[in-house]
Scaffold this active site. Sequence first.
Site, mmCIF file in Angstrom:
data_model
loop_
_atom_site.group_PDB
_atom_site.id
_atom_site.type_symbol
_atom_site.label_atom_id
_atom_site.label_comp_id
_atom_site.label_asym_id
_atom_site.label_seq_id
_atom_site.Cartn_x
_atom_site.Cartn_y
_atom_site.Cartn_z
ATOM 1 N N CYS A 2 -1.524 2.360 -3.308
ATOM 2 C CA CYS A 2 -0.378 2.044 -4.144
ATOM 3 C C CYS A 2 -0.656 0.758 -4.939
ATOM 4 O O CYS A 2 -1.203 -0.204 -4.412
ATOM 5 C CB CYS A 2 0.917 1.835 -3.370
ATOM 6 N N ARG A 27 -5.708 2.593 -7.248
ATOM 7 C CA ARG A 27 -5.115 2.303 -5.938
ATOM 8 C C ARG A 27 -4.281 3.467 -5.414
ATOM 9 O O ARG A 27 -3.808 3.432 -4.270
ATOM 10 C CB ARG A 27 -4.215 1.060 -6.027
ATOM 11 N N TRP A 72 0.154 6.158 -3.670
ATOM 12 C CA TRP A 72 -0.678 6.952 -2.762
ATOM 13 C C TRP A 72 0.242 7.251 -1.588
ATOM 14 O O TRP A 72 0.615 6.354 -0.841
ATOM 15 C CB TRP A 72 -1.904 6.157 -2.309
ATOM 16 N N ASN A 98 4.282 -1.754 -1.734
ATOM 17 C CA ASN A 98 2.969 -1.286 -1.278
ATOM 18 C C ASN A 98 2.835 -1.717 0.182
ATOM 19 O O ASN A 98 3.009 -2.889 0.487
ATOM 20 C CB ASN A 98 1.879 -1.945 -2.144
ATOM 21 N N GLY A 99 2.557 -0.756 1.060
ATOM 22 C CA GLY A 99 2.398 -1.087 2.471
ATOM 23 C C GLY A 99 3.110 -0.063 3.324
ATOM 24 O O GLY A 99 3.317 1.077 2.912
ATOM 25 N N GLU A 474 -16.779 12.903 -1.007
ATOM 26 C CA GLU A 474 -15.593 12.363 -1.693
ATOM 27 C C GLU A 474 -15.599 12.566 -3.205
ATOM 28 O O GLU A 474 -14.542 12.551 -3.824
ATOM 29 C CB GLU A 474 -15.400 10.877 -1.367
ATOM 30 N N HIS A 490 -31.559 19.324 17.345
ATOM 31 C CA HIS A 490 -30.760 19.415 18.579
ATOM 32 C C HIS A 490 -29.460 20.178 18.354
ATOM 33 O O HIS A 490 -28.541 20.064 19.152
ATOM 34 C CB HIS A 490 -30.477 18.009 19.124
ATOM 35 N N LYS A 584 -8.363 3.510 -3.726
ATOM 36 C CA LYS A 584 -9.416 2.498 -3.660
ATOM 37 C C LYS A 584 -9.255 1.548 -2.484
ATOM 38 O O LYS A 584 -10.202 1.289 -1.765
ATOM 39 C CB LYS A 584 -9.444 1.717 -4.977
HETATM 40 C C1 F6R Z 1 -16.348 5.277 -0.155
HETATM 41 C C2 F6R Z 1 -15.472 4.131 -0.130
HETATM 42 C C3 F6R Z 1 -14.697 3.855 1.114
HETATM 43 C C4 F6R Z 1 -14.598 2.330 1.328
HETATM 44 C C5 F6R Z 1 -13.697 2.009 2.538
HETATM 45 C C6 F6R Z 1 -13.616 0.526 2.788
HETATM 46 O O1 F6R Z 1 -17.061 5.340 -1.356
HETATM 47 O O2 F6R Z 1 -15.357 3.429 -1.092
HETATM 48 O O3 F6R Z 1 -15.237 4.491 2.217
HETATM 49 O O4 F6R Z 1 -15.881 1.836 1.544
HETATM 50 O O5 F6R Z 1 -12.413 2.513 2.302
HETATM 51 O O6 F6R Z 1 -13.123 -0.154 1.675
HETATM 52 P P1 F6R Z 1 -13.377 -1.701 1.487
HETATM 53 O O7 F6R Z 1 -14.828 -1.881 1.199
HETATM 54 O O8 F6R Z 1 -12.514 -2.085 0.332
HETATM 55 O O9 F6R Z 1 -12.983 -2.356 2.764
#
Ligand code: F6R
Length: 589
Positions: A2, A27, A72, A98-99, A474, A490, A584
């Site tokens: 968000c 976001r 989000w 947001n939260g 992703e 395995h 993000k």
């Molecule tokens: C994958 C990706 C996520 C972030 C994860 C942690 O490409 O970007 O897996 O790496 O959500 O995010 P940060 O680095 O902001 O703590």
Amino acid sequence: MCGIIGYVGNRNGSDVVINGLKKLEYRGYDSWGVAVKGNPSISIQKQVGKISDFKDVGSFPSDGIAIGHTRWATNGKVTKENSHPHTCCTGKIAVVHNGIIENYQELKKELVSHTFSSETDTEIISHLIEENMDSGLGFEDSVRAAITRLDGRFAVVAVCTSSDKVVAARKGSPLVIGVGDCAHEGEFFVASDIPAFLEYTNKVVFLEDGDVAIIHDGIRYSDFYGKRVERLPTEISWGVEQAELNGHEHYMIKEILEQKDTIRMAITQEEDRIMRVADMINRSFGTFFIGCGTAGKVGSIGSYLFSSIAGKHVNCVVGSEFPNYHDFLTDKTLIVCISQSGETADTLEAIEVAKKKGCKVVSIVNVMGSTMMRMSDDYIMCNSGPEKAVCSTKVTTAQIAILMKLAYACAGRLDEGNRFLSSVSTKVEIMLDDKYLENVQFLAKRIAGHESMYIIGRSHNYPVALEGAIKMQEVPYIHAEGFAGGELKHGPIALIQNGTPCIALVANDDVKKDTIINALEIKSRGGFIIGIAPENNEVFDFWVPVPDVGLASPIVNIIPMQLLSYFTALERKCDPDKPRNLAKSVTVK
Ligand code: F6R
């Protein structure tokens, strides 16, 4: 997770907020909404989908007080009703958030006389404010009284028809104030992240947890109980162009190509800071690298690098699992948190757990002023500039380079490490030319029709295989799995069929021969072998060359995986910058 924005000034508030929401879309992009404080009522538009996909966002009054939200979904389905801003019963108060409000169900039970129109936790805030105003408190005090009732993490911005103030508050979720520069004096911005208002000002105030900002024709700061606090603006050095596409079709490819520079930017650090952190690692009795998703894979790569460069054992644990390790923590433990955003809730929770045990905390982050940076005893910035595509690319290699630099510093060989990493950076710069991209694009066309693929690597390249799988999941939505080369036989080798794409990540290291043997085993079962390697090998059906950089092979082997996921996404008509279901910065647990 968000994005929120608020504006107070002489411009058309809705234009500023809509523009800002487009910059915050990374976001979350399930739905969006904008509220403009008109006279006498608040005018609201909201819709399901990405705001950037809407040519017509509706009409608004031209007033200069507005708030907005890009969502989000956490609490409540993706519907127009659940989109923010949320209002009270009379529509006189509007709130974006947001939260996550953990106690919203209990609070809702108290507000029996109120009519709720959404399934969200957020709506509780506008009704609480309304309740407080009905009991005689002013708007500002009503917001304060409401937020002191909330459990959880939140960043909140509220407006009300009877006040010319915008009130913002934070606890756990990010919130930054933008203060109009000389040319735009008397205007203020509040947002989840700086790019939302960077085109207007680079003078920012990072709100602390427990801060309330009251924005009117000036700005005042207080704690949740009204006690004044002083917050001074700092100037940030990001340029607007760093947060824009600059002629590229997507942020993801822009950011992949920026690795020509960002590795060098990451290793350009104050030597004192690197030595200070290296000293903390050397003196700790147990160091943990902590991160989530891609950042977690960076931590695993780091633990291999620390072993081979500094002869040091470092544990690596994903943020969400770290609280289960609390029995192993003492005041001599050091945790090193790795995060692009510095806002990932699982990693922040790991810090809280570690702090309770008296551990020291260092963070390696890309966002200046982020919660993680401010919760840490020391920090190292990635210096990569804003990363806007949802998946992490340039910051990943920056973080690996920083961990490598730290490993050299711990071994007392920092100069050697600097020279080495500088040569790696030059090799990446040379590698990323048009011909290189065409080769990976050609491969993307070959694999785009497959629904499953496998990636193998050993030693330092085992976590790279896991990271490659995340990228293929992703961005082009391919079922991809990464394995330690030795593990495939395995069990998972049963999944190999004629033509199944399998990537072998190879480096000129002790495990090269074994990885090639594993590739042969897969090929014998019909697998289509793609070698990412410094040299070609007859087992490869397709070769993606990478420079021979010894221990830095994770840096150069990750880049073709990033490119492959990007080009395959294009082939499969997926949006590489905004993959479905993701956001993000993951600010919920
Ligand atoms: C994958 C990706 C996520 C972030 C994860 C942690 O490409 O970007 O897996 O790496 O959500 O995010 P940060 O680095 O902001 O703590």
